[in-house]
Scaffold this motif. Sequence first.
Motif, PDB file in Angstrom:
ATOM      1  N   ASP A 328     -20.965  -1.961 -22.453  1.00  0.00           N
ATOM      2  CA  ASP A 328     -19.872  -2.847 -22.030  1.00  0.00           C
ATOM      3  C   ASP A 328     -20.408  -4.222 -21.630  1.00  0.00           C
ATOM      4  O   ASP A 328     -21.559  -4.350 -21.209  1.00  0.00           O
ATOM      5  CB  ASP A 328     -19.105  -2.224 -20.856  1.00  0.00           C
ATOM      6  CG  ASP A 328     -20.023  -1.889 -19.694  1.00  0.00           C
ATOM      7  OD1 ASP A 328     -21.156  -1.422 -19.927  1.00  0.00           O
ATOM      8  OD2 ASP A 328     -19.626  -2.109 -18.532  1.00  0.00           O
ATOM      9  N   TRP A 378     -18.581   2.367 -24.249  1.00  0.00           N
ATOM     10  CA  TRP A 378     -17.386   1.598 -23.883  1.00  0.00           C
ATOM     11  C   TRP A 378     -16.831   0.890 -25.121  1.00  0.00           C
ATOM     12  O   TRP A 378     -17.556   0.680 -26.100  1.00  0.00           O
ATOM     13  CB  TRP A 378     -17.715   0.589 -22.778  1.00  0.00           C
ATOM     14  CG  TRP A 378     -18.137   1.231 -21.493  1.00  0.00           C
ATOM     15  CD1 TRP A 378     -19.407   1.263 -20.990  1.00  0.00           C
ATOM     16  CD2 TRP A 378     -17.314   1.939 -20.553  1.00  0.00           C
ATOM     17  NE1 TRP A 378     -19.429   1.951 -19.792  1.00  0.00           N
ATOM     18  CE2 TRP A 378     -18.151   2.379 -19.496  1.00  0.00           C
ATOM     19  CE3 TRP A 378     -15.955   2.264 -20.497  1.00  0.00           C
ATOM     20  CZ2 TRP A 378     -17.685   3.104 -18.407  1.00  0.00           C
ATOM     21  CZ3 TRP A 378     -15.482   2.989 -19.408  1.00  0.00           C
ATOM     22  CH2 TRP A 378     -16.339   3.400 -18.381  1.00  0.00           C
ATOM     23  N   TRP A 395     -11.288   1.067 -22.317  1.00  0.00           N
ATOM     24  CA  TRP A 395     -10.936   0.606 -20.960  1.00  0.00           C
ATOM     25  C   TRP A 395     -10.135  -0.684 -20.966  1.00  0.00           C
ATOM     26  O   TRP A 395      -9.549  -1.062 -19.960  1.00  0.00           O
ATOM     27  CB  TRP A 395     -12.189   0.463 -20.085  1.00  0.00           C
ATOM     28  CG  TRP A 395     -13.164  -0.619 -20.469  1.00  0.00           C
ATOM     29  CD1 TRP A 395     -14.041  -0.606 -21.505  1.00  0.00           C
ATOM     30  CD2 TRP A 395     -13.379  -1.868 -19.786  1.00  0.00           C
ATOM     31  NE1 TRP A 395     -14.782  -1.752 -21.526  1.00  0.00           N
ATOM     32  CE2 TRP A 395     -14.412  -2.551 -20.478  1.00  0.00           C
ATOM     33  CE3 TRP A 395     -12.816  -2.474 -18.651  1.00  0.00           C
ATOM     34  CZ2 TRP A 395     -14.875  -3.803 -20.081  1.00  0.00           C
ATOM     35  CZ3 TRP A 395     -13.292  -3.724 -18.257  1.00  0.00           C
ATOM     36  CH2 TRP A 395     -14.300  -4.371 -18.968  1.00  0.00           C
TER      37      TRP A 395
HETATM   38  C1  ACM Z   1     -16.333  -1.660 -17.512  1.00  0.00           C
HETATM   39  O1  ACM Z   1     -15.432  -1.686 -16.672  1.00  0.00           O
HETATM   40  N1  ACM Z   1     -17.215  -2.643 -17.559  1.00  0.00           N
HETATM   41  C2  ACM Z   1     -16.469  -0.582 -18.467  1.00  0.00           C
END
Ligand code: ACM
Length: 745
Positions: A328, A378, A395
């Motif tokens: 992410d 992610w 997400w």
């Molecule tokens: C995230 O909230 N950086 C996966």
Amino acid sequence: MPLGTVLTLLSLRQTGKAELPPLIPKPNLVERREGFFRMTASTRLVTNGSGRDAATLLSRVTKLGRVVSDGPATGTITFLIDPGASTSPEGYTVDVDAQRVLVKSPTAAGLLWGAQTLRQLIAAKVENFKSPQFWRIPGCHIEDAPRFAWRGLMLDVSRHFFTVSEVKRFLDLMSLHKLNVFHWHLTDDGGWRIEIKKYPELTNTGAYRVPFEPWDMRKLRFPGRDQGATYGGYYKQTEIKEIVRYAGSLGITVVPEIDLPGHAMAAIASYPELACRQMDMPAWIKATGLLTPNVVCAGRESTAKFCTNVLLEVMSLFPGKVIHLGGDEVNTWSWQRCPDCQGTLKERGLRDSTDLQGLLVKRLSAVAASQGKQVIAWDEVLETAAPKDVAVMSWRGEQRTVKAAREGRLVVASPTDPCYFDYVYEANPVESVYAFEPVPAALRGTADAERVSGGQANLWTEWILDFAKVERMAYPRAVALSEALWSTNRNWDDFSDRLGQYWPRLDALEVQTKLPQPQPQADLCFIDLGKQVQFAPSPIPGLTLRYTLDGSRPTAKSSEFPGPILPIKPCTIRAAYFDTRGRMSDDARVECLVQPRVNLPKFTQGIDILVYEGEGLPIENVPTFTPSYGTIASLIQAEDVPSKGKPFMARYDGFLNIPKQGMYTFQMKCWMPFRVKLGGANLIAGDGEMGVEASRGKVWLKPGLIRFSVLAESMNRRAQFTLTVSGPDLPEGPIPASWIYRRKL
Ligand code: ACM
Ligand code: ZN
């Protein structure tokens, strides 16, 4: 009311059968049957090997019974593997009558869920009763199975560290609610928390940082424990194995996350050669020392080798099939400037720096596949040309769930709203969590919907300093999540009734459920106006409001708030609720001060503003920096600052000319740190805490000029700020330009 329900109610009345205790998550089918089974010290819990964990759990919770491998069909509690018990792998049946209890499932996991259901059928006091003689289990027939296979909770142990026993407690509460995936966020910028034998510096150095609060990325330093890096901790491999085993005995699979290639500041601090070379930082970054690169180099073979070795060691510790590789928020800033990264990019004929991440994911997912494992990451990996066997944890909104499923990937839905449990309850309330639907409408009814294996909530811990707050942020939201992911027949009214009845079990377990924060009538009190300080009545019975006058945090020993008080000299009132177990809510603060006299021989419209360009300037030090420029504004909003489009900090200083006496409410929308001051005191302040969309401050004001200042950070389009006001005869809107004044030179 359907006829069937009427008949059930009638038959219940006729046979005098009491209602069953509240069950969460709600089983698919529940029928009350005659009588009760009496569980005593001599009750035998009969099981072959596969039901051992289920039987042991029930015996441990009840503090009664003996687990044996053979026994008669009556007078016993039997856990039986039966392939015909359910078509779902985790499905189970429970049958209770006065003679016996029988739990059946095709799997050990299903038997465990059956044991948790039996536990909830026993009175709540089972959770903390010291020496029971017997427990009654009401007669019933239950058929149950989960809707989703992945029912997860994530705990970030990097930003703040939690001990082995705290992690076990977290698992205990997950299992009670049939949540079955513990996503363990073991590495991030805040610290490396898993022992890797091949790279001991990861934990010697990377597990300990110089302590600071509140959370601020720019303060992260890992100079070594003997150089002041005193905050942290890590799990030895023996402890990791112990937790994995414990989780398994509770029906929970542990999915470890090693977050790469970004969020790797702790790893880079331990092995600086993991970072990119020759980064020519812009002057403002050098001047403030703000940007610490947290992305490992994607161009060098030695870095890829490091990642591979770490992954191999991690996989050997976790028997589950899935390994989380993060991915992410990768900032490619250093990759764009690093000769190694750019060399690899050209050599491989890649499109751009983003594909460098895809290259790493491809390599690591092949390593995982060679060990029979699968990688999840992610949803950013959707943009990196990652191979199709990489599963996605989505997400940033439903459209990524849809995209991943349509590409043929397995997906776990974990959208920030409502699944980020580090966000305040105002942002993600229990009711929104209960309504969480992992399968987006665009997929419903299509074969791609099958690829959504479930959902998960996340507890990031930048703003969660201790385990009590972990529980407070998780509960009761995780209870709502459990039903959202398990049950096929959801109904909010029914659930909220059941949650109320269920609450004594959470209390008996001493779960640190969220207590409401006291709501002051005004956040700032100018004492010359003669207004009393008062708080709204508590929304929950049984809480005591305690307070201090010296600015210290209230404790269980602080005085009880006596009712409205009239401050006669400057003070800071802090007040918090306490329950009968001594648990404390977040505290509320009311500054009481004398309004400074404004003596302005000449003033004119507009407000002075100083602008400091640059990202993430520490708010408390801003006034000591040299501003990029100064100008005059007539509205308090980021859109009006000439620097818009770049990150900057704005500092407004001037006066408000309040038109009439009354109560005014100021509201600041800002995701970054900010302060709004009136008469020299903070009216509203924010530290950039997760999920806070708008902060309000209320104050009683008299007509005339009052000193006014705002410090606010803006980060381009990602975060803006606007300040609005409402008051007597004044609907909410921007602060009127006709109120805003500056000293005339
Ligand atoms: C995230 O909230 N950086 C996966
Ligand atoms: Zn590089």
